[in-house]
Design a protein around this motif. Structure first.
Motif, PDB file in Angstrom:
ATOM      1  N   GLY B 295       0.797  -1.238   0.000  1.00 15.84           N
ATOM      2  CA  GLY B 295       0.000   0.000   0.000  1.00 15.84           C
ATOM      3  C   GLY B 295       0.822   1.277   0.000  1.00 15.84           C
ATOM      4  N   GLY B 296       2.138   1.136   0.048  1.00 15.96           N
ATOM      5  CA  GLY B 296       2.985   2.328   0.040  1.00 15.96           C
ATOM      6  C   GLY B 296       2.992   3.042   1.374  1.00 15.96           C
ATOM      7  N   SER B 297       3.817   4.058   1.458  1.00 11.96           N
ATOM      8  CA  SER B 297       3.927   4.773   2.732  1.00 11.96           C
ATOM      9  C   SER B 297       3.132   6.073   2.682  1.00 11.96           C
ATOM     10  N   LEU B 298       2.833   6.561   3.858  1.00  9.26           N
ATOM     11  CA  LEU B 298       2.133   7.840   3.959  1.00  9.26           C
ATOM     12  C   LEU B 298       3.134   8.894   4.414  1.00  9.26           C
ATOM     13  N   GLU B 299       3.146   9.986   3.708  1.00  4.93           N
ATOM     14  CA  GLU B 299       4.098  11.035   4.048  1.00  4.93           C
ATOM     15  C   GLU B 299       3.415  12.142   4.830  1.00  4.93           C
ATOM     16  N   CYS B 300       4.184  12.782   5.687  1.00  4.33           N
ATOM     17  CA  CYS B 300       3.651  13.880   6.494  1.00  4.33           C
ATOM     18  C   CYS B 300       3.077  14.956   5.564  1.00  4.33           C
ATOM     19  N   ARG B 301       1.918  15.401   5.889  1.00  7.89           N
ATOM     20  CA  ARG B 301       1.249  16.387   5.038  1.00  7.89           C
ATOM     21  C   ARG B 301       2.035  17.698   4.989  1.00  7.89           C
ATOM     22  N   VAL B 302       2.867  17.895   5.981  1.00  2.00           N
ATOM     23  CA  VAL B 302       3.561  19.183   6.054  1.00  2.00           C
ATOM     24  C   VAL B 302       4.986  19.088   5.523  1.00  2.00           C
ATOM     25  N   CYS B 303       5.785  18.199   6.110  1.00  5.77           N
ATOM     26  CA  CYS B 303       7.206  18.179   5.749  1.00  5.77           C
ATOM     27  C   CYS B 303       7.538  17.094   4.739  1.00  5.77           C
ATOM     28  N   GLY B 304       6.620  16.186   4.495  1.00  8.77           N
ATOM     29  CA  GLY B 304       6.853  15.143   3.497  1.00  8.77           C
ATOM     30  C   GLY B 304       7.644  13.959   4.006  1.00  8.77           C
ATOM     31  N   ALA B 305       8.012  13.956   5.300  1.00 12.41           N
ATOM     32  CA  ALA B 305       8.750  12.812   5.839  1.00 12.41           C
ATOM     33  C   ALA B 305       7.828  11.597   5.900  1.00 12.41           C
ATOM     34  N   GLU B 306       8.429  10.416   5.707  1.00 13.79           N
ATOM     35  CA  GLU B 306       7.625   9.194   5.755  1.00 13.79           C
ATOM     36  C   GLU B 306       7.131   8.967   7.182  1.00 13.79           C
ATOM     37  N   ILE B 307       5.831   8.767   7.332  1.00 17.38           N
ATOM     38  CA  ILE B 307       5.276   8.544   8.672  1.00 17.38           C
ATOM     39  C   ILE B 307       5.229   7.041   8.963  1.00 17.38           C
ATOM     40  N   GLU B 308       4.435   6.340   8.193  1.00 20.08           N
ATOM     41  CA  GLU B 308       4.245   4.895   8.342  1.00 20.08           C
ATOM     42  C   GLU B 308       3.639   4.402   7.039  1.00 20.08           C
ATOM     43  N   GLY B 309       3.338   3.092   6.971  1.00 17.74           N
ATOM     44  CA  GLY B 309       2.614   2.576   5.829  1.00 17.74           C
ATOM     45  C   GLY B 309       1.206   3.170   5.793  1.00 17.74           C
ATOM     46  N   ALA B 310       0.703   3.380   4.585  1.00 15.17           N
ATOM     47  CA  ALA B 310      -0.621   3.999   4.452  1.00 15.17           C
ATOM     48  C   ALA B 310      -1.703   3.111   5.079  1.00 15.17           C
ATOM     49  N   VAL B 311      -1.552   1.787   4.939  1.00 14.65           N
ATOM     50  CA  VAL B 311      -2.549   0.870   5.513  1.00 14.65           C
ATOM     51  C   VAL B 311      -2.530   0.968   7.040  1.00 14.65           C
ATOM     52  N   PHE B 312      -1.329   1.043   7.585  1.00 11.34           N
ATOM     53  CA  PHE B 312      -1.178   1.146   9.039  1.00 11.34           C
ATOM     54  C   PHE B 312      -1.856   2.414   9.550  1.00 11.34           C
ATOM     55  N   VAL B 313      -1.599   3.522   8.879  1.00 10.39           N
ATOM     56  CA  VAL B 313      -2.196   4.787   9.318  1.00 10.39           C
ATOM     57  C   VAL B 313      -3.722   4.717   9.176  1.00 10.39           C
ATOM     58  N   GLY B 314      -4.179   4.114   8.080  1.00 10.59           N
ATOM     59  CA  GLY B 314      -5.624   3.961   7.886  1.00 10.59           C
ATOM     60  C   GLY B 314      -6.239   3.148   9.017  1.00 10.59           C
ATOM     61  N   ASP B 315      -5.554   2.080   9.423  1.00  9.17           N
ATOM     62  CA  ASP B 315      -6.036   1.250  10.538  1.00  9.17           C
ATOM     63  C   ASP B 315      -6.109   2.059  11.827  1.00  9.17           C
ATOM     64  N   LEU B 316      -5.062   2.838  12.054  1.00 10.82           N
ATOM     65  CA  LEU B 316      -5.039   3.642  13.275  1.00 10.82           C
ATOM     66  C   LEU B 316      -6.190   4.644  13.268  1.00 10.82           C
ATOM     67  N   GLN B 317      -6.450   5.211  12.116  1.00  9.60           N
ATOM     68  CA  GLN B 317      -7.557   6.183  12.040  1.00  9.60           C
ATOM     69  C   GLN B 317      -8.901   5.511  12.310  1.00  9.60           C
ATOM     70  N   LYS B 318      -9.044   4.277  11.827  1.00 14.08           N
ATOM     71  CA  LYS B 318     -10.291   3.539  12.115  1.00 14.08           C
ATOM     72  C   LYS B 318     -10.392   3.253  13.612  1.00 14.08           C
ATOM     73  N   THR B 319      -9.282   2.846  14.190  1.00 18.41           N
ATOM     74  CA  THR B 319      -9.266   2.573  15.640  1.00 18.41           C
ATOM     75  C   THR B 319      -9.654   3.824  16.419  1.00 18.41           C
ATOM     76  N   MET B 320      -9.066   4.943  16.033  1.00 13.91           N
ATOM     77  CA  MET B 320      -9.360   6.193  16.739  1.00 13.91           C
ATOM     78  C   MET B 320     -10.832   6.566  16.593  1.00 13.91           C
ATOM     79  N   ALA B 321     -11.366   6.350  15.397  1.00 12.99           N
ATOM     80  CA  ALA B 321     -12.784   6.661  15.187  1.00 12.99           C
ATOM     81  C   ALA B 321     -13.655   5.801  16.095  1.00 12.99           C
ATOM     82  N   GLU B 322     -13.307   4.522  16.213  1.00 11.91           N
ATOM     83  CA  GLU B 322     -14.076   3.623  17.092  1.00 11.91           C
ATOM     84  C   GLU B 322     -13.994   4.065  18.545  1.00 11.91           C
ATOM     85  N   LEU B 323     -12.851   4.641  18.897  1.00  8.25           N
ATOM     86  CA  LEU B 323     -12.666   5.070  20.290  1.00  8.25           C
ATOM     87  C   LEU B 323     -13.228   6.463  20.545  1.00  8.25           C
TER      88      LEU B 323
END
Lengths: 199, 354
Positions: B295-323
């Motif tokens: 799924g490729g990596s997700l880059e910081c919206r501001v500085c462009g540094a690699e944050i994590e895998g896009a799937v991982f970030v998507g999962d975290l966002q789903k988790t946060m929404a559930e919480l």
């Protein structure tokens, strides 16, 4: 906020890094510095921003909530601890879910580290290391009354705005008297910045 | 037909809540039943069951109940549930981006060799390896014996030869006085030495290290004390039988059983539960690796540094929404940019020009 809290005043911070060095000296940190010191607009401003764990109380510790192995302890006194070494799997959820950008991750060790308010000290009534060395009291540890007694024109704000979400914290930021009761968490700054970029 | 409208019209939410409440005890009971069935089957309807080991067997069944109960409760949290599914999918169906050799290497490195502990400290790693292999080897020896799956019978007309029966089936004979037999019958002693060495190191650390006022007796010391108590009392049984003509053997055996059974029953509810959680989450880094490749990596919206895998970030966002954490967009900004943004906001909106 906690009865005894860290009050952070970025306006007083001179970016000397004493807090960063002192944090390393904490017995429970064992050579690792947990505090962040960022220069907000290097080259154009002297502004420096020290960041410690804010010990979120509402919602309670998002870092702990997103932890898949319950590795981050939250004490009855509201202190959010660093990750338990036997539990932490180093997934990084806490690093990215923290609205303040606090936790650090050591990937080879599969372990998260974060400010725990120097709990071995603060639980015994001692100052956290950062507050004990800060030459300008940008990091002040004590009660709200003690803060106001020293700085009559200051007030402490423990509510941060992250768009749709407000976060109430155990530690607080010092703000000039008479301002808003909510401090922007930075979310809107980048949103504005990014939307301007798109335009 | 129409006599009990309230019963028939019970709101679905209630039944869902009831099902939720029952999930953990039912899972616990199921595991306890399966374990009991396995003991009955493996011991040929208790024909080969050693009654002297009954306490251990009961302790293990209770452990099975407790571990399953706690695991179900744990897995109900959104983050745990999501990662358990993702991790085990990565292990069982690795996909083209994740060769099976990587899965095997991860299992070896993380689960068995625990290299991540060596990264923290070599001494800590050695001590934990002692505890780990001591407990694993002791479990592999003890559980089949206490369940009646393995038992020994003397070979008629010999002094020291024993038949080994597995699930009631006679297999090979072993000479108790030979080197293989000696190693086999002293296996638990070797386990005990490993555990005592590792446990003693950790106890010393807890005792002597600076900042040890955060050490909690129940959480940090008691597990070590329990493991050492099991090992020392077990070794004393050998000392009694081998060197002291069985002096105080029965009381020692009772003390040993008490230490083991109490520890078994306690495993799901204290620090020892990490022995369930860590292996259960073994696949999470494989998932991260595989999802980064696919799924490729997700880059910081501001500085462009690699944050994590896009799937991982998507999962975290789903988790946060559930919480109910309603700032999941903020996850797409790296920690450093979050902090600087907060500083910039403070500078413009709170204390202008600080």
């Amino acid at each position: 906020m906690r009865k005894k809290a860290l009050f952070i005043d970025p306006g007083r911070c001179i970016g000397c890094q004493a807090c960063v060095a002192a944090c390393r000296e904490c017995d429970s940190h064992k050579g690792r510095s947990m505090i962040h010191l960022d220069y907000v607009d290097m080259g154009n401003s002297a502004a420096a921003m020290p960041t410690v764990c804010m010990h979120c109380s509402d919602p309670v510790a998002p870092c702990a909530q997103v932890c898949p192995v319950d590795a981050i302890p939250v004490g009855t006194d509201g202190v959010v601890g660093t990750a338990s070494p036997e539990l932490c799997i180093g997934c990084g959820n806490c690093v990215h879910a923290c609205p303040f950008g606090v936790p650090k991750l050591d990937i080879p060790e599969m372990l998260q580290y974060k400010c725990d308010l120097c709990y071995d000290r603060s639980s015994q009534g001692l100052l956290p290391m950062c507050a004990s060395v800060c030459p300008t009291d940008a990091l002040f540890y004590g009660t709200y009354d003690e803060l106001v007694a020293k700085r009559p024109n200051a007030r402490a704000v423990d509510v941060f705005d992250f768009g749709n979400q407000s976060v109430v914290t155990g530690n607080a930021l010092v703000a000039p008297a008479g301002g808003e009761d909510v401090i922007p968490g930075g979310y809107s700054v980048w949103n504005e910045f990014l939307s301007e970029e798109k335009v | 037909m129409s006599d009990h409208p309230t019963t028939r019209s019970a709101p679905p939410a209630d039944s869902a809540a009831l099902a939720g409440r029952l999930r953990a005890p039912v899972a616990g009971a199921a595991v306890a039943l399966v374990l009991t069935g396995a003991i009955l089957a493996g011991s040929r309807n208790l024909d080969n069951f050693d009654v002297a080991l009954l306490g251990y067997a009961i302790g293990t069944v209770v452990l099975g109940f407790g571990a399953a109960y706690r695991t179900v409760l744990w897995a109900e949290s959104p983050a745990a549930r999501r990662y358990l599914v993702r991790g085990w999918k990565a292990i069982l169906k690795p996909g083209p981006g994740l060769p099976k050799s990587v899965v095997r290497r991860t299992a070896l490195s993380t689960l068995l060799l625990q290299r991540f502990i060596a990264e923290r400290s070599t001494a800590r790693w050695l001590a934990h390896q002692g505890l780990f292999w001591g407990v694993i080897s002791a479990s592999l020896i003890t559980f089949p014996l206490t369940f009646g799956w393995i038992h020994f019978r003397a070979v008629e007309g010999t002094e020291s030869l024993y038949w080994i029966y597995m699930n009631g089936v006679r297999t090979i004979s072993v000479d108790a006085l030979g080197s293989a037999g000696w190693l086999m019958f002293h296996g638990l002693n070797f386990s005990a030495v490993l555990v005592i060495g590792g446990g003693a190191w950790f106890l010393y650390q807890r005792w002597s290290e600076r900042g040890n006022n955060l050490t909690r007796f129940g959480r940090d010391l008691l597990p070590l004390i329990a493991l050492i108590a099991i090992s020392v009392s077990g070794l004393l049984l050998t000392v009694s039988s081998s060197f002291m003509d069985g002096f105080a053997y029965q009381p020692l055996a009772f003390i040993h059983m008490c230490t083991v059974v109490l520890t078994l029953v306690w495993i799901p509810f204290g620090k020892f539960f990490h022995t369930v959680q860590r292996p259960a989450m073994i696949g999470i880094h494989l998932h991260k690796e595989a999802s980064l490749a696919s799924g490729g990596s997700l880059e910081c919206r501001v500085c462009g540094a690699e944050i994590e895998g896009a799937v991982f970030v998507g999962d975290l966002q789903k988790t946060m929404a559930e919480l109910g954490l309603d700032y999941s967009g903020w996850v797409e900004t790296c920690p450093a940019c979050k902090r600087i943004a907060r500083g910039a906001s403070y500078r413009t909106d709170v204390k202008a020009g600080f």
